[in-house]
Write an enzyme that holds these catalytic residues in place. Structure first.
Site: not given
Ligand code: DGP
Length: 138
Positions: A91, A93, A97, A99
């Site tokens: 993860q 972030v 979330h 997906h």
């Molecule tokens: P995960 O690896 O499951 O934590 O997915 C995090 C997702 O968040 C990754 O696919 C890319 C997306 N992501 C990261 N930073 C940003 C951002 O600043 N804006 C957007 N729209 N998506 C982001």
């Protein structure tokens, strides 16, 4: 402590393509999509992972993921979707979330790399028993 990136997106201080917003849930495009139209569905309030999600947010979060998945056919011509979340491990972030990735037959996605293993004799029952104890299964 600084707000995480998704808190900033939800607050509107970081620019992103938001596709759904209500009081409890916000959905926006992943900026590095698996396929174009890949959406992230988040609780509007800061919740770190599924383990922290309050009961009252479960239905709205999953209902929104379902709505987004349903929209991918008419909006994007998708045949289906892949719906998943990472919790802590993988993860990137620390704001829960979901997906929702549009899928089409023959889209070339071979699946995420999930190596499969096998249980040794008797081991399957032991794993199940340990989980039943932790889950208080009657
Ligand atoms: P995960 O690896 O499951 O934590 O997915 C995090 C997702 O968040 C990754 O696919 C890319 C997306 N992501 C990261 N930073 C940003 C951002 O600043 N804006 C957007 N729209 N998506 C982001």
């Amino acid at each position: 402590m600084a707000a995480d990136i998704f808190c900033q997106i939800i607050a509107g201080t970081l620019d992103t393509e938001v596709v759904w917003r209500d009081e409890t849930v916000v959905a926006f495009l992943d900026h590095r999509p698996v396929f174009k139209g890949h959406v992230l569905v988040c609780p509007a309030r800061h919740v770190e992972s599924l383990l922290d999600l309050p009961g009252e947010l479960m239905q709205p979060l999953l209902a929104t993921a379902q709505r987004v998945a349903r929209a991918m056919g008419p909006a994007l011509g998708a045949d289906g979707s892949f719906v998943a979340m990472n919790n802590v491990v993988s993860q990137s972030v620390p704001h829960l979330h979901v997906h929702v990735v549009p899928r089409s037959k023959g889209d070339g996605l071979r699946g995420f790399f999930w190596p499969r293993t096998r249980y040794a004799a008797g081991e399957e029952a032991d794993y199940a028993a340990r989980l039943r104890v932790a889950l208080d299964t009657p």
